[in-house]
Design a protein around this motif. Structure first.
Motif, PDB file in Angstrom:
ATOM      1  N   PHE A   1       0.831  -1.207   0.000  1.00 22.51           N
ATOM      2  CA  PHE A   1       0.000   0.000   0.000  1.00 22.51           C
ATOM      3  C   PHE A   1       0.863   1.254   0.000  1.00 22.51           C
ATOM      4  O   PHE A   1       0.546   2.238  -0.660  1.00 22.51           O
ATOM      5  CB  PHE A   1      -0.928  -0.017   1.221  1.00 22.51           C
ATOM      6  CG  PHE A   1      -2.030   0.991   1.149  1.00 22.51           C
ATOM      7  CD1 PHE A   1      -3.212   0.696   0.494  1.00 22.51           C
ATOM      8  CD2 PHE A   1      -1.897   2.229   1.747  1.00 22.51           C
ATOM      9  CE1 PHE A   1      -4.242   1.622   0.430  1.00 22.51           C
ATOM     10  CE2 PHE A   1      -2.920   3.169   1.685  1.00 22.51           C
ATOM     11  CZ  PHE A   1      -4.096   2.861   1.024  1.00 22.51           C
ATOM     12  N   LEU A   2       1.972   1.220   0.733  1.00 25.74           N
ATOM     13  CA  LEU A   2       2.826   2.397   0.877  1.00 25.74           C
ATOM     14  C   LEU A   2       3.945   2.481  -0.165  1.00 25.74           C
ATOM     15  O   LEU A   2       4.712   3.439  -0.167  1.00 25.74           O
ATOM     16  CB  LEU A   2       3.442   2.429   2.283  1.00 25.74           C
ATOM     17  CG  LEU A   2       2.451   2.550   3.438  1.00 25.74           C
ATOM     18  CD1 LEU A   2       3.181   2.472   4.766  1.00 25.74           C
ATOM     19  CD2 LEU A   2       1.617   3.817   3.334  1.00 25.74           C
TER      20      LEU A   2
ATOM     21  N   THR B   1       4.492   4.836  -6.334  1.00 29.71           N
ATOM     22  CA  THR B   1       3.494   4.740  -7.405  1.00 29.71           C
ATOM     23  C   THR B   1       4.066   4.067  -8.651  1.00 29.71           C
ATOM     24  O   THR B   1       3.386   3.265  -9.293  1.00 29.71           O
ATOM     25  CB  THR B   1       2.963   6.143  -7.772  1.00 29.71           C
ATOM     26  OG1 THR B   1       2.422   6.737  -6.594  1.00 29.71           O
ATOM     27  CG2 THR B   1       1.887   6.061  -8.827  1.00 29.71           C
TER      28      THR B   1
ATOM     29  N   LYS C   1       4.163   0.407  -8.078  1.00 33.62           N
ATOM     30  CA  LYS C   1       2.799  -0.133  -8.187  1.00 33.62           C
ATOM     31  C   LYS C   1       2.404  -0.327  -9.642  1.00 33.62           C
ATOM     32  O   LYS C   1       1.861  -1.366 -10.015  1.00 33.62           O
ATOM     33  CB  LYS C   1       1.799   0.799  -7.496  1.00 33.62           C
ATOM     34  CG  LYS C   1       1.911   0.820  -6.000  1.00 33.62           C
ATOM     35  CD  LYS C   1       0.966   1.846  -5.424  1.00 33.62           C
ATOM     36  CE  LYS C   1       1.266   2.029  -3.956  1.00 33.62           C
ATOM     37  NZ  LYS C   1       0.655   3.194  -3.383  1.00 33.62           N
TER      38      LYS C   1
ATOM     39  N   GLY D   1      -1.968  -5.075  -1.251  1.00 40.89           N
ATOM     40  CA  GLY D   1      -1.730  -3.682  -0.857  1.00 40.89           C
ATOM     41  C   GLY D   1      -1.500  -2.786  -2.054  1.00 40.89           C
ATOM     42  O   GLY D   1      -2.019  -1.671  -2.124  1.00 40.89           O
TER      43      GLY D   1
ATOM     44  N   ALA E   1      -4.170   0.286  -3.408  1.00 43.61           N
ATOM     45  CA  ALA E   1      -3.738   1.684  -3.526  1.00 43.61           C
ATOM     46  C   ALA E   1      -3.444   2.086  -4.967  1.00 43.61           C
ATOM     47  O   ALA E   1      -2.910   3.155  -5.207  1.00 43.61           O
ATOM     48  CB  ALA E   1      -2.497   1.903  -2.670  1.00 43.61           C
ATOM     49  N   TYR E   2      -3.797   1.227  -5.927  1.00 50.45           N
ATOM     50  CA  TYR E   2      -3.477   1.521  -7.323  1.00 50.45           C
ATOM     51  C   TYR E   2      -4.199   2.791  -7.758  1.00 50.45           C
ATOM     52  O   TYR E   2      -5.422   2.907  -7.624  1.00 50.45           O
ATOM     53  CB  TYR E   2      -3.849   0.340  -8.212  1.00 50.45           C
ATOM     54  CG  TYR E   2      -3.344   0.468  -9.621  1.00 50.45           C
ATOM     55  CD1 TYR E   2      -1.988   0.593  -9.873  1.00 50.45           C
ATOM     56  CD2 TYR E   2      -4.217   0.493 -10.693  1.00 50.45           C
ATOM     57  CE1 TYR E   2      -1.511   0.724 -11.162  1.00 50.45           C
ATOM     58  CE2 TYR E   2      -3.747   0.614 -11.984  1.00 50.45           C
ATOM     59  CZ  TYR E   2      -2.393   0.735 -12.217  1.00 50.45           C
ATOM     60  OH  TYR E   2      -1.927   0.869 -13.491  1.00 50.45           O
TER      61      TYR E   2
ATOM     62  N   ASP F   1     -10.070   4.429  -6.535  1.00 50.02           N
ATOM     63  CA  ASP F   1      -9.882   4.667  -5.109  1.00 50.02           C
ATOM     64  C   ASP F   1      -9.824   3.330  -4.357  1.00 50.02           C
ATOM     65  O   ASP F   1     -10.231   2.286  -4.857  1.00 50.02           O
ATOM     66  CB  ASP F   1     -10.969   5.591  -4.542  1.00 50.02           C
ATOM     67  CG  ASP F   1     -12.350   4.980  -4.655  1.00 50.02           C
ATOM     68  OD1 ASP F   1     -12.622   4.000  -3.955  1.00 50.02           O
ATOM     69  OD2 ASP F   1     -13.159   5.503  -5.445  1.00 50.02           O
ATOM     70  N   THR F   2      -9.321   3.372  -3.141  1.00 53.09           N
ATOM     71  CA  THR F   2      -9.092   2.172  -2.346  1.00 53.09           C
ATOM     72  C   THR F   2     -10.376   1.398  -2.093  1.00 53.09           C
ATOM     73  O   THR F   2     -10.396   0.167  -2.205  1.00 53.09           O
ATOM     74  CB  THR F   2      -8.431   2.556  -1.005  1.00 53.09           C
ATOM     75  OG1 THR F   2      -7.198   3.223  -1.288  1.00 53.09           O
ATOM     76  CG2 THR F   2      -8.151   1.346  -0.152  1.00 53.09           C
TER      77      THR F   2
END
Length: 122
Positions: free
Chosen positions: A23-24, A27, A30, A92, A96-97, A101-102
């Motif tokens: 998640f963290l 970008t 990801k 995760g 968060a992609y 939205d999540t």
């Protein structure tokens, strides 16, 4: 009984840690992971378009392979924890992609996770 409590804590910690790390993550990382996943899942998505049985066999084979690896290497704890970390990481990343939205991403994977994640954790 104490062993099961410790095992449950280790399992949930490994999975949660992987999910938080994914998640963290950056970008760009990801995006790269999602693109790789799309490429790796292409045979399954193509099979679903033409032959549901073939797609089901591909998914079953992959899950069986992971289960056998976990079973054989289970006593070392390296493989099962690595699998939990990587599954958590990928989830995760997906949650968060950026394009969605999540909450929407969670709704997309929730039906899948309700069945498969407990099976992985067991």
């Amino acid at each position: 009984m104490r062993y099961l409590q410790i095992a449950t804590i280790v399992i949930l910690t490994a999975f949660t840690l992987g999910m938080v790390m994914g998640f963290l993550s950056d970008t760009n990382v990801k995006k790269e992971i999602v693109e790789n996943a799309k490429e790796n899942l292409k045979p399954i998505t193509e099979a679903f378009k033409t032959d549901l049985i073939s797609a089901s066999i591909i998914i079953f084979y992959n899950n069986l392979r992971v289960a056998i690896i976990s079973f054989i290497l289970g006593p070392t704890l390296v493989a099962p924890i690595s699998i939990l970390l990587s599954n958590g990481y990928i989830i995760g990343v997906f949650l968060a992609y950026p394009p969605r939205d999540t909450l929407r991403n969670l709704i997309i994977i929730l039906p899948h996770g309700i069945l498969e994640l407990p099976a992985i954790l067991l």
